[in-house]
Design a protein around this motif. Structure first.
Motif, short mmCIF file in Angstrom:
data_model
loop_
_atom_site.label_atom_id
_atom_site.label_comp_id
_atom_site.label_asym_id
_atom_site.label_seq_id
_atom_site.Cartn_x
_atom_site.Cartn_y
_atom_site.Cartn_z
N THR A 8 -14.25 48.86 69.19
CA THR A 8 -14.14 47.86 68.12
C THR A 8 -15.22 48.09 67.07
OG1 THR A 8 -13.21 46.21 69.62
CG2 THR A 8 -14.25 45.39 67.62
N TYR A 9 -16.44 48.36 67.50
CA TYR A 9 -17.54 48.53 66.55
C TYR A 9 -17.46 49.86 65.81
CZ TYR A 9 -19.15 44.36 68.85
OH TYR A 9 -19.23 43.09 69.36
N ILE A 10 -16.95 50.88 66.47
CA ILE A 10 -16.76 52.16 65.78
C ILE A 10 -15.71 52.01 64.69
CG2 ILE A 10 -15.84 54.50 66.07
CD1 ILE A 10 -17.30 54.58 68.76
N ILE A 15 -16.15 54.76 55.69
CA ILE A 15 -16.77 55.51 54.61
C ILE A 15 -16.21 54.96 53.30
CG2 ILE A 15 -17.05 57.79 53.56
CD1 ILE A 15 -18.42 57.50 56.29
N ASN A 16 -17.09 54.63 52.39
CA ASN A 16 -16.67 54.12 51.09
C ASN A 16 -16.20 55.29 50.24
OD1 ASN A 16 -16.30 52.80 48.70
ND2 ASN A 16 -18.37 51.97 48.57
N THR A 17 -14.96 55.26 49.83
CA THR A 17 -14.39 56.35 49.03
C THR A 17 -14.69 56.20 47.55
OG1 THR A 17 -12.28 55.17 48.93
CG2 THR A 17 -12.54 56.79 50.68
N ASP A 18 -15.23 55.07 47.14
CA ASP A 18 -15.58 54.83 45.74
C ASP A 18 -16.89 55.55 45.44
OD1 ASP A 18 -16.11 53.94 43.21
OD2 ASP A 18 -16.33 51.82 43.77
N ARG A 19 -16.79 56.70 44.78
CA ARG A 19 -17.97 57.53 44.51
C ARG A 19 -18.93 56.88 43.51
NH1 ARG A 19 -18.34 62.37 47.45
NH2 ARG A 19 -16.26 62.94 48.10
N SER A 20 -18.45 55.91 42.75
CA SER A 20 -19.32 55.26 41.76
C SER A 20 -20.19 54.18 42.41
CB SER A 20 -18.49 54.66 40.64
OG SER A 20 -17.65 53.63 41.14
N SER A 21 -19.90 53.83 43.67
CA SER A 21 -20.64 52.80 44.38
C SER A 21 -21.94 53.36 44.94
CB SER A 21 -19.79 52.24 45.51
OG SER A 21 -20.52 51.34 46.29
N ASN A 22 -22.95 52.51 45.04
CA ASN A 22 -24.22 52.89 45.67
C ASN A 22 -24.15 52.78 47.19
OD1 ASN A 22 -25.45 53.37 43.23
ND2 ASN A 22 -26.23 51.29 43.03
N VAL A 23 -23.04 52.26 47.71
CA VAL A 23 -22.87 52.05 49.14
C VAL A 23 -21.97 53.15 49.70
CG1 VAL A 23 -22.03 50.47 50.90
CG2 VAL A 23 -23.16 49.57 48.86
N ALA A 24 -22.51 53.97 50.60
CA ALA A 24 -21.73 55.08 51.16
C ALA A 24 -20.93 54.65 52.38
CB ALA A 24 -22.65 56.23 51.53
N VAL A 25 -21.49 53.69 53.14
CA VAL A 25 -20.84 53.24 54.37
C VAL A 25 -20.64 51.74 54.30
CG1 VAL A 25 -21.04 53.15 56.89
CG2 VAL A 25 -21.98 55.09 55.65
N GLU A 26 -19.46 51.29 54.71
CA GLU A 26 -19.16 49.86 54.72
C GLU A 26 -18.97 49.41 56.15
OE1 GLU A 26 -15.60 49.87 52.40
OE2 GLU A 26 -16.69 49.56 50.52
N PHE A 27 -19.44 48.19 56.43
CA PHE A 27 -19.33 47.61 57.76
C PHE A 27 -18.54 46.32 57.68
CE2 PHE A 27 -23.29 49.93 57.49
CZ PHE A 27 -23.25 50.73 58.61
N ASP A 28 -17.71 46.08 58.69
CA ASP A 28 -16.99 44.81 58.79
C ASP A 28 -18.03 43.72 59.05
OD1 ASP A 28 -15.68 42.52 59.73
OD2 ASP A 28 -14.09 43.68 60.68
N PRO A 29 -18.19 42.76 58.14
CA PRO A 29 -19.24 41.74 58.30
C PRO A 29 -19.11 40.92 59.58
CG PRO A 29 -17.93 41.31 56.32
CD PRO A 29 -17.43 42.58 56.91
N ARG A 31 -18.03 42.01 62.49
CA ARG A 31 -18.54 42.85 63.59
C ARG A 31 -20.06 42.95 63.52
NH1 ARG A 31 -13.58 42.31 63.90
NH2 ARG A 31 -14.46 40.38 64.64
N VAL A 32 -20.61 42.99 62.31
CA VAL A 32 -22.06 43.01 62.16
C VAL A 32 -22.66 41.74 62.75
CG1 VAL A 32 -23.97 42.96 60.48
CG2 VAL A 32 -22.05 44.54 60.15
N ASP A 33 -22.03 40.61 62.49
CA ASP A 33 -22.51 39.34 63.05
C ASP A 33 -22.42 39.34 64.57
OD1 ASP A 33 -23.05 38.38 60.51
OD2 ASP A 33 -21.18 37.22 60.36
N GLU A 34 -21.34 39.89 65.11
CA GLU A 34 -21.20 39.97 66.57
C GLU A 34 -22.33 40.80 67.18
OE1 GLU A 34 -17.39 41.43 67.83
OE2 GLU A 34 -16.32 39.87 66.73
N VAL A 35 -22.63 41.92 66.57
CA VAL A 35 -23.69 42.79 67.09
C VAL A 35 -25.03 42.06 67.05
CG1 VAL A 35 -25.01 44.90 66.65
CG2 VAL A 35 -22.51 44.95 66.60
#
Length: 86
Positions: A8-10, A15-29, A31-35
């Motif tokens: 589930t966490y994997i 990977i953020n495909t928007d090259r104009s963004s400063n964020v390369a990796v996105e996390f499901d918020p 799941r972040v709260d669960e962790v």
């Protein structure tokens, strides 16, 4: 249950495909709260447990005593502790 949670966490990492963004990796918020919650439970009820603290103290003492035994009084010809020198 553990392997299901790991899967589930994997899957919650993208990977953020928007090259104009400063964020390369996105996390499901969610799941972040669960962790965060699971980490806090681990700290409070497992790592912080007085019963476990006593066990950890004993383990530290065993390692310290073993280290002392292996590093004290080495045999001059081999450098090993005398009880290991052949």
């Amino acid at each position: 249950m553990t392997s299901q949670l790991i899967g589930t966490y994997i899957q919650a990492v993208r990977i953020n495909t928007d090259r104009s963004s400063n964020v390369a990796v996105e996390f499901d918020p969610d799941r972040v709260d669960e962790v965060k919650i699971l980490k806090q439970i681990t700290r409070d009820y497992i790592i912080g447990s007085p019963t476990l603290a006593a066990q950890q103290y004993g383990q530290k003492k065993i390692i310290r005593d073993l280290f002392d035994a292996l590093t004290s009084n080495p045999d001059s010809s081999t450098g090993y502790p005398t009880f290991l020198a052949c």
